[in-house]
Design an enzyme around this catalytic site. Structure first.
Site, PDB file in Angstrom:
ATOM      1  N   LYS A   1       0.836  -1.213   0.000  1.00  0.00           N
ATOM      2  CA  LYS A   1       0.000   0.000   0.000  1.00  0.00           C
ATOM      3  C   LYS A   1       0.863   1.253   0.000  1.00  0.00           C
ATOM      4  CE  LYS A   1      -2.940   0.768   3.559  1.00  0.00           C
ATOM      5  NZ  LYS A   1      -2.836   2.077   4.219  1.00  0.00           N
ATOM      6  N   SER A   2       1.846   1.303   0.903  1.00  0.00           N
ATOM      7  CA  SER A   2       2.684   2.509   0.991  1.00  0.00           C
ATOM      8  C   SER A   2       3.432   2.754  -0.316  1.00  0.00           C
ATOM      9  CB  SER A   2       3.703   2.360   2.124  1.00  0.00           C
ATOM     10  OG  SER A   2       3.046   2.330   3.358  1.00  0.00           O
TER      11      SER A   2
ATOM     12  N   ASP B   1       1.580  -1.031  11.928  1.00  0.00           N
ATOM     13  CA  ASP B   1       0.341  -1.513  11.295  1.00  0.00           C
ATOM     14  C   ASP B   1       0.056  -2.980  11.617  1.00  0.00           C
ATOM     15  OD1 ASP B   1      -0.035   0.969  10.223  1.00  0.00           O
ATOM     16  OD2 ASP B   1       0.670   0.446   8.216  1.00  0.00           O
TER      17      ASP B   1
ATOM     18  N   ARG C   1      -7.778  -3.047   9.670  1.00  0.00           N
ATOM     19  CA  ARG C   1      -6.846  -4.000  10.299  1.00  0.00           C
ATOM     20  C   ARG C   1      -7.483  -4.665  11.522  1.00  0.00           C
ATOM     21  NH1 ARG C   1      -2.561  -3.414   6.972  1.00  0.00           N
ATOM     22  NH2 ARG C   1      -2.113  -1.298   6.317  1.00  0.00           N
TER      23      ARG C   1
ATOM     24  N   ARG D   1       3.055   5.878  -3.320  1.00  0.00           N
ATOM     25  CA  ARG D   1       4.224   6.653  -3.767  1.00  0.00           C
ATOM     26  C   ARG D   1       4.498   6.430  -5.247  1.00  0.00           C
ATOM     27  NH1 ARG D   1       4.148   5.738   1.573  1.00  0.00           N
ATOM     28  NH2 ARG D   1       5.330   7.067   2.985  1.00  0.00           N
TER      29      ARG D   1
ATOM     30  N   SER E   1       7.010   9.390  12.180  1.00  0.00           N
ATOM     31  CA  SER E   1       5.918   9.226  11.213  1.00  0.00           C
ATOM     32  C   SER E   1       6.438   9.356   9.795  1.00  0.00           C
ATOM     33  CB  SER E   1       4.828  10.268  11.463  1.00  0.00           C
ATOM     34  OG  SER E   1       3.950  10.314  10.356  1.00  0.00           O
TER      35      SER E   1
ATOM     36  N   GLY F   1      -5.130   7.951   5.394  1.00  0.00           N
ATOM     37  CA  GLY F   1      -4.244   8.888   6.088  1.00  0.00           C
ATOM     38  C   GLY F   1      -2.992   9.164   5.276  1.00  0.00           C
TER      39      GLY F   1
ATOM     40  N   LYS G   1      -4.939   6.103  14.651  1.00  0.00           N
ATOM     41  CA  LYS G   1      -4.999   5.399  13.362  1.00  0.00           C
ATOM     42  C   LYS G   1      -6.456   5.390  12.880  1.00  0.00           C
ATOM     43  CE  LYS G   1      -0.661   4.543  12.805  1.00  0.00           C
ATOM     44  NZ  LYS G   1       0.057   5.175  11.703  1.00  0.00           N
TER      45      LYS G   1
ATOM     46  N   GLN H   1       4.555   9.351   7.270  1.00  0.00           N
ATOM     47  CA  GLN H   1       3.636  10.225   6.531  1.00  0.00           C
ATOM     48  C   GLN H   1       4.076  11.678   6.667  1.00  0.00           C
ATOM     49  OE1 GLN H   1      -0.226   9.166   8.098  1.00  0.00           O
ATOM     50  NE2 GLN H   1      -0.289   7.257   6.941  1.00  0.00           N
TER      51      GLN H   1
END
Ligand code: S3P
Length: 456
Positions: free
Chosen positions: A32-33, A337, A410, A37, A182, A106, A364, A184
């Protein structure tokens, strides 16, 4: 005013099954991350780049849609799990007169806020009910130090979406010591730093995922990493990667549900329970495997290799006797996570599992400390709640249970995996949120023969 479109909540009902058997042929979807990107840097570079094994979950599709709303040229091929990005260059984005809607993501709102702070036009960005209650001051405060003007819903000494991001004549580089680890926040500042004068340096208190740094480097943007300091100078071009096609690693955070599920159910000592392929094992993401090994799990990494700038491996998971541990503080950002599903494993392992220094869990997709406590108590376990974590005692005979996901993917997946592994009747409410990160979750259960249905 933001109009919320309510989605069906859906409920998953699990029944015990006599024919549960290990399933080996599981293909875990893309990370996902990295997929977020890929869309962002693919959109902004100077060439055409194709990414394969992209995650087409709601969160990532929202990022792609927003970028295309802003003038990017990202073509999605759902069948091939591929995006083809005709890079428009770092100055190629255009204003959108519509609200940019990240849904539940997020990562999307924080990264895109950093990107939008550097654009010469106004944007409005928001998301679902959960997003409208997630703190944004962590990005708006440092971006303000860079000169950005961002207005949001100010309450409880914080800032919440909807965010209105105004154009700034020229952002300026800052040196920012992040109070929280973080990725993010770090990524938002690096994205803004590309558009700033001078150098933007971010210091992280503990290492957190570095996919942004790796992708910037692979795409030819100069970036310096020295210990816990990451520096980027504004004003360079983003040529794009040398390769035309990049494979996104499969998501270790999604694989966690299959790995932990297999270990929970167990088998004959030493029996091979699961084999997974192409799993991303970037050292800033893979401490789950270390924690599982510290708990006694036998895990083999086979054929370690690179997928673009990211290390991947195949994994073999064997039935193991498990004991609980105190998770080392320095690993917490790395496994943030995976903590909900790890807590479920704590229920079947011996001794006390302690997770502290994890107050980030409170902000979260749900307050994950509360959500975990609720799961454990409903399953018949004992757990102590702390402001920054929890301690639980295993092993527990998991009893039939009925729980709420609190709209948190999750939490929903952790409960479902536990119900099936424990082979008890279980009801998990509000599971539609699973689509935000893992639409084919049910195909990736580490077993055949499970009996479940999703209704509503
Ligand atoms: C993410 C970073 C993490 C993680 C999230 C994805 C990212 O959040 O929890 O699911 O892609 O950068 P924080 O960086 O806020 O801890």
């Amino acid at each position: 005013m933001v109009v919320l479109i309510s989605k069906p909540m859906r409920t998953c009902v699990i029944q015990p099954s006599d024919s549960l058997r290990p399933q080996f042929n599981i293909e875990i979807p893309g990370d996902k991350s990295v997929s977020h990107r890929a869309a962002i840097f693919g959109a902004l570079c100077d060439k055409r780049v194709t990414f394969t094994n992209v995650l087409f979950s709601e969160d990532c599709l929202n990022t792609i849609q927003i970028l295309n709303q802003l003038g990017a040229k990202i073509a999605v091929d759902h069948d091939q799990k591929t995006i083809v990005c005709e890079g428009v260059g770092l100055k190629g984005l255009r204003a959108s007169d519509q609200l940019l809607d990240v849904g539940n993501s997020g990562t999307a709102i924080r990264l895109l806020t950093g990107l939008l702070a550097g654009q010469p036009f106004t944007s409005r960005i928001s998301g679902d009910h959960s997003i409208q209650n997630r703190p944004m001051k962590r990005v708006t405060a440092p971006l303000a130090l860079m000169g950005s003007v961002i207005a949001g819903d100010e309450r409880n000494n914080n800032v919440y979406p909807t965010l209105t991001i105004q154009p700034t004549t020229q952002l300026k580089g800052i040196h920012y010591e992040m109070p929280i680890a973080s990725a993010q926040v770090k990524s938002a500042l690096l994205l803004a730093g590309i558009y700033a004068s001078g150098t933007t340096t971010v210091t992280e208190p503990l290492p957190c995922r570095n996919h942004t740094e790796l992708m910037l480097e692979a795409f030819g943007y100069p970036i310096q990493v020295a210990g816990n300091e990451i520096s980027i100078e504004g004003g360079h071009a983003l040529p794009g990667p040398k390769a035309d096609v990049i494979i996104v690693p499969s998501d270790i955070s999604s694989a966690a549900f299959s790995i932990v599920g297999a270990l929970m159910k167990g088998g004959k000592p030493g029996e091979l329970l699961l084999e997974l392929h192409n799993i991303g094992v970037n050292p800033t993401r893979s401490d789950l495997l270390t924690v599982l090994e510290l708990m006694g799990a036998k895990i083999e990494r086979v054929n370690e290799r690179m997928a673009g700038a990211e290390p991947v491996t195949d994994l073999r998971i064997y039935a193991s006797e498990l004991h609980n541990i105190s998770v080392p503080e320095k690993m917490v950002p790395n496994i943030i996570d995976e903590i909900p599903i790890l807590a479920m494993l704590g229920l079947v392992a011996t001794g006390v599992m302690s997770v502290r220094h994890a107050e980030e869990l409170r902000v979260k997709e749900s307050d994950r400390i509360k959500s975990i406590v609720q799961l454990v108590l409903n399953m018949g376990g004992e757990i102590a709640e702390f402001e920054d974590g929890f301690e639980l005692l295993g092993p527990v005979k998991i009893r039939p249970f009925e729980v709420q996901s609190n709209g948190d993917h999750r939490i929903a997946m952790s409960a479902i995996v536990t119900g099936i592994a424990a082979n008890v009747p279980a009801t998990v409410h509000d599971v539609a949120c699973i689509n935000t990160s893992f639409p084919n979750f049910f195909d990736c259960l580490p077993w055949t023969g499970a009996i479940w249905s999703v209704k509503g």
